[in-house]
Design a protein around this motif. Structure first.
Motif, short mmCIF file in Angstrom:
data_model
loop_
_atom_site.label_atom_id
_atom_site.label_comp_id
_atom_site.label_asym_id
_atom_site.label_seq_id
_atom_site.Cartn_x
_atom_site.Cartn_y
_atom_site.Cartn_z
N THR A 14 0.83 -1.20 0.00
CA THR A 14 0.00 0.00 0.00
C THR A 14 0.86 1.25 0.00
O THR A 14 0.58 2.22 -0.72
CB THR A 14 -0.95 -0.01 1.21
OG1 THR A 14 -1.73 -1.21 1.17
CG2 THR A 14 -1.90 1.18 1.18
N ALA A 17 2.32 3.05 -3.24
CA ALA A 17 1.52 3.98 -4.04
C ALA A 17 1.53 5.38 -3.44
O ALA A 17 0.78 6.25 -3.89
CB ALA A 17 0.10 3.46 -4.17
N THR A 18 2.38 5.62 -2.45
CA THR A 18 2.44 6.92 -1.79
C THR A 18 3.74 7.64 -2.13
O THR A 18 4.67 7.06 -2.70
CB THR A 18 2.35 6.78 -0.26
OG1 THR A 18 3.57 6.21 0.22
CG2 THR A 18 1.15 5.92 0.15
N VAL A 54 1.90 -1.85 -8.75
CA VAL A 54 0.91 -1.29 -7.81
C VAL A 54 0.30 -0.02 -8.39
O VAL A 54 -0.93 0.17 -8.35
CB VAL A 54 1.55 -1.02 -6.42
CG1 VAL A 54 0.62 -0.21 -5.53
CG2 VAL A 54 1.93 -2.33 -5.75
N LEU A 55 1.14 0.85 -8.92
CA LEU A 55 0.63 2.09 -9.50
C LEU A 55 -0.31 1.81 -10.68
O LEU A 55 -1.35 2.45 -10.82
CB LEU A 55 1.78 3.00 -9.91
CG LEU A 55 2.62 3.57 -8.77
CD1 LEU A 55 3.82 4.32 -9.31
CD2 LEU A 55 1.78 4.43 -7.84
N ARG A 58 -3.58 0.55 -9.30
CA ARG A 58 -4.38 1.67 -8.77
C ARG A 58 -5.04 2.46 -9.90
O ARG A 58 -6.21 2.83 -9.80
CB ARG A 58 -3.49 2.61 -7.95
CG ARG A 58 -3.03 2.05 -6.62
CD ARG A 58 -4.02 2.41 -5.53
NE ARG A 58 -3.69 1.77 -4.29
CZ ARG A 58 -3.33 2.41 -3.19
NH1 ARG A 58 -3.23 3.72 -3.19
NH2 ARG A 58 -3.08 1.74 -2.09
N ARG A 59 -4.28 2.71 -10.98
CA ARG A 59 -4.85 3.44 -12.12
C ARG A 59 -6.04 2.69 -12.72
O ARG A 59 -7.01 3.29 -13.17
CB ARG A 59 -3.80 3.67 -13.20
CG ARG A 59 -2.89 4.85 -12.96
CD ARG A 59 -2.05 5.18 -14.18
NE ARG A 59 -1.22 4.07 -14.63
CZ ARG A 59 0.02 3.80 -14.20
NH1 ARG A 59 0.57 4.58 -13.29
NH2 ARG A 59 0.69 2.78 -14.68
N SER A 61 -7.97 0.60 -11.11
CA SER A 61 -8.89 0.19 -10.03
C SER A 61 -8.92 -1.33 -9.88
O SER A 61 -9.96 -1.95 -9.73
CB SER A 61 -10.30 0.72 -10.29
OG SER A 61 -10.30 2.12 -10.32
N ASP A 62 -7.73 -1.92 -9.91
CA ASP A 62 -7.57 -3.38 -9.87
C ASP A 62 -7.12 -3.81 -8.48
O ASP A 62 -5.94 -4.06 -8.23
CB ASP A 62 -6.56 -3.80 -10.94
CG ASP A 62 -6.39 -5.30 -11.04
OD1 ASP A 62 -7.01 -6.04 -10.25
OD2 ASP A 62 -5.61 -5.73 -11.91
N ALA A 63 -8.07 -3.87 -7.56
CA ALA A 63 -7.77 -4.23 -6.18
C ALA A 63 -7.26 -5.66 -6.06
O ALA A 63 -6.45 -5.97 -5.18
CB ALA A 63 -9.00 -4.04 -5.31
N GLU A 66 -3.49 -5.71 -6.60
CA GLU A 66 -2.82 -5.13 -5.43
C GLU A 66 -2.83 -6.11 -4.26
O GLU A 66 -1.83 -6.29 -3.57
CB GLU A 66 -3.49 -3.80 -5.05
CG GLU A 66 -2.67 -3.00 -4.07
CD GLU A 66 -3.16 -1.59 -3.89
OE1 GLU A 66 -2.77 -0.98 -2.88
OE2 GLU A 66 -3.93 -1.08 -4.73
N GLU A 107 -6.25 3.89 5.45
CA GLU A 107 -5.40 2.72 5.22
C GLU A 107 -4.68 2.33 6.51
O GLU A 107 -4.47 1.15 6.78
CB GLU A 107 -4.42 3.00 4.09
CG GLU A 107 -5.13 3.12 2.75
CD GLU A 107 -4.26 3.66 1.64
OE1 GLU A 107 -3.31 4.43 1.92
OE2 GLU A 107 -4.51 3.31 0.48
#
Length: 128
Positions: A14, A17-18, A54-55, A58-59, A61-63, A66, A107
């Motif tokens: 997680t 992605a930050t 991961v990025l 996220r783009r 929306s594929d949980a 991830e 999160e």
């Protein structure tokens, strides 16, 4: 699987992605340096590749992707812990001081919930 490993693997992925992903990467690599220093550089390169995945997830929306990536790193951290059980405290420290602070509050709560659900159980006494 150890609850700290579950939380750490999830928080690591997680955190990728930050903006603080480099700190998360450095924290993870430091764990490998303690137990398997010969693998540290390869792990660092893998983490960079996983961040791209991961990025992308996220783009899109594929949980599921991830979550799968978190599962991979949970297994890898569990292997480290099995190789050196004394590493549990260090994994917990990196989770608390590096991975979790990189996350958004929602999160952070989810990671805290993982640890609580996995480690708290009601007391049971079969006393006679």
């Amino acid at each position: 699987m150890d609850p700290i490993v579950l939380a750490a693997g999830t928080a690591l992925v997680t955190a990728m992605a930050t903006d603080a992903w480099q700190s998360a990467r450095d924290g993870a690599v430091a764990l490998w340096r303690k137990v398997r220093p010969e693998q540290a550089e390869a792990v660092e390169a893998e983490l960079v590749e996983v961040r791209d995945q991961v990025l992308e997830a996220r783009r899109d929306s594929d949980a599921d992707t991830e979550q799968a990536l978190a599962g991979v790193w949970q297994v890898r951290l569990q292997q480290l812990l099995r190789a050196d059980p004394s590493l549990a405290g260090e994994i917990k420290r990196v989770l608390d001081e590096v991975f979790t602070p990189a996350l958004e509050p929602a999160e952070q709560a989810r990671i805290g919930s993982l640890v609580m659900k996995a480690t708290v159980a009601p007391a049971f006494c079969a006393c006679s």
